[in-house]
Design a protein around this motif. Structure first.
Motif, PDB file in Angstrom:
ATOM      1  N   ASN A 250      40.515 -22.212  33.618  1.00 15.84           N
ATOM      2  CA  ASN A 250      41.853 -22.476  34.137  1.00 15.84           C
ATOM      3  C   ASN A 250      42.586 -23.397  33.177  1.00 15.84           C
ATOM      4  O   ASN A 250      42.114 -24.473  32.859  1.00 15.84           O
ATOM      5  CB  ASN A 250      41.751 -23.113  35.517  1.00 15.84           C
ATOM      6  CG  ASN A 250      41.171 -22.152  36.526  1.00 15.84           C
ATOM      7  OD1 ASN A 250      41.608 -21.018  36.615  1.00 15.84           O
ATOM      8  ND2 ASN A 250      40.180 -22.591  37.266  1.00 15.84           N
ATOM      9  N   TYR A 251      43.769 -22.976  32.766  1.00 17.06           N
ATOM     10  CA  TYR A 251      44.502 -23.686  31.734  1.00 17.06           C
ATOM     11  C   TYR A 251      45.924 -24.005  32.157  1.00 17.06           C
ATOM     12  O   TYR A 251      46.568 -23.220  32.843  1.00 17.06           O
ATOM     13  CB  TYR A 251      44.565 -22.846  30.448  1.00 17.06           C
ATOM     14  CG  TYR A 251      43.205 -22.573  29.900  1.00 17.06           C
ATOM     15  CD1 TYR A 251      42.592 -23.481  29.053  1.00 17.06           C
ATOM     16  CD2 TYR A 251      42.519 -21.433  30.266  1.00 17.06           C
ATOM     17  CE1 TYR A 251      41.325 -23.245  28.569  1.00 17.06           C
ATOM     18  CE2 TYR A 251      41.244 -21.199  29.789  1.00 17.06           C
ATOM     19  CZ  TYR A 251      40.649 -22.110  28.945  1.00 17.06           C
ATOM     20  OH  TYR A 251      39.388 -21.884  28.476  1.00 17.06           O
ATOM     21  N   VAL A 252      46.382 -25.138  31.698  1.00 18.87           N
ATOM     22  CA  VAL A 252      47.796 -25.476  31.721  1.00 18.87           C
ATOM     23  C   VAL A 252      48.238 -25.342  30.271  1.00 18.87           C
ATOM     24  O   VAL A 252      47.565 -25.830  29.372  1.00 18.87           O
ATOM     25  CB  VAL A 252      48.035 -26.911  32.232  1.00 18.87           C
ATOM     26  CG1 VAL A 252      49.514 -27.267  32.172  1.00 18.87           C
ATOM     27  CG2 VAL A 252      47.500 -27.057  33.663  1.00 18.87           C
ATOM     28  N   TYR A 253      49.350 -24.640  30.049  1.00 14.20           N
ATOM     29  CA  TYR A 253      49.789 -24.404  28.677  1.00 14.20           C
ATOM     30  C   TYR A 253      51.212 -24.894  28.459  1.00 14.20           C
ATOM     31  O   TYR A 253      52.009 -24.985  29.385  1.00 14.20           O
ATOM     32  CB  TYR A 253      49.695 -22.917  28.320  1.00 14.20           C
ATOM     33  CG  TYR A 253      50.560 -22.008  29.172  1.00 14.20           C
ATOM     34  CD1 TYR A 253      51.908 -21.822  28.882  1.00 14.20           C
ATOM     35  CD2 TYR A 253      50.028 -21.343  30.269  1.00 14.20           C
ATOM     36  CE1 TYR A 253      52.706 -20.998  29.662  1.00 14.20           C
ATOM     37  CE2 TYR A 253      50.811 -20.522  31.054  1.00 14.20           C
ATOM     38  CZ  TYR A 253      52.154 -20.358  30.748  1.00 14.20           C
ATOM     39  OH  TYR A 253      52.943 -19.556  31.533  1.00 14.20           O
ATOM     40  N   PHE A 254      51.487 -25.212  27.221  1.00 14.61           N
ATOM     41  CA  PHE A 254      52.830 -25.501  26.729  1.00 14.61           C
ATOM     42  C   PHE A 254      53.064 -24.522  25.591  1.00 14.61           C
ATOM     43  O   PHE A 254      52.281 -24.484  24.647  1.00 14.61           O
ATOM     44  CB  PHE A 254      52.922 -26.922  26.155  1.00 14.61           C
ATOM     45  CG  PHE A 254      52.831 -28.028  27.157  1.00 14.61           C
ATOM     46  CD1 PHE A 254      53.960 -28.778  27.458  1.00 14.61           C
ATOM     47  CD2 PHE A 254      51.631 -28.344  27.769  1.00 14.61           C
ATOM     48  CE1 PHE A 254      53.882 -29.825  28.363  1.00 14.61           C
ATOM     49  CE2 PHE A 254      51.548 -29.382  28.667  1.00 14.61           C
ATOM     50  CZ  PHE A 254      52.677 -30.126  28.973  1.00 14.61           C
ATOM     51  N   VAL A 255      54.105 -23.710  25.692  1.00 16.71           N
ATOM     52  CA  VAL A 255      54.467 -22.806  24.612  1.00 16.71           C
ATOM     53  C   VAL A 255      55.941 -23.005  24.281  1.00 16.71           C
ATOM     54  O   VAL A 255      56.715 -23.513  25.101  1.00 16.71           O
ATOM     55  CB  VAL A 255      54.205 -21.313  24.955  1.00 16.71           C
ATOM     56  CG1 VAL A 255      52.721 -21.047  25.140  1.00 16.71           C
ATOM     57  CG2 VAL A 255      55.000 -20.868  26.166  1.00 16.71           C
ATOM     58  N   ALA A 256      56.312 -22.602  23.086  1.00 18.50           N
ATOM     59  CA  ALA A 256      57.700 -22.678  22.661  1.00 18.50           C
ATOM     60  C   ALA A 256      57.960 -21.554  21.676  1.00 18.50           C
ATOM     61  O   ALA A 256      57.034 -21.044  21.039  1.00 18.50           O
ATOM     62  CB  ALA A 256      57.983 -24.016  21.989  1.00 18.50           C
TER      63      ALA A 256
END
Length: 90
Positions: free
Chosen positions: A15-21
């Motif tokens: 289970n992951y929390v991600y930040f993308v841009a």
């Protein structure tokens, strides 16, 4: 609370929390926060809806990703652009 940061990886199994841009980040400051169990598939989905190349800023493995995501969304609420997209440029 245990947090394992993994930057720039695509093959994920927890289970992951991600930040993308998008690769336009340096001009707009726009980034997205979300949770997923399959980051590679999620990133491809986001990419298919974006005219910009999607870059991984940060991945966080966490035992309670929904709670962590909620805390992050609360922290950035004043920077919200739309949905789970935010801008750190003011």
């Amino acid at each position: 609370m245990s947090v394992n940061l993994q930057r720039g990886q695509n093959k994920l199994t927890k289970n992951y929390v991600y930040f993308v841009a998008g690769d336009h980040y340096s001009h707009t400051g726009y980034f997205k926060v979300g949770i997923t169990g399959d980051f590679k598939a999620r990133k491809q989905q986001i990419q298919s809806h974006s005219p910009y190349k999607i870059l991984t800023m940060c991945l966080v493995t966490h035992s309670k990703p929904k709670e962590l995501e909620a805390a992050i969304l609360e922290e950035f609420k004043s920077e919200r652009i739309r949905g789970e997209w935010f801008s750190v440029r003011g």
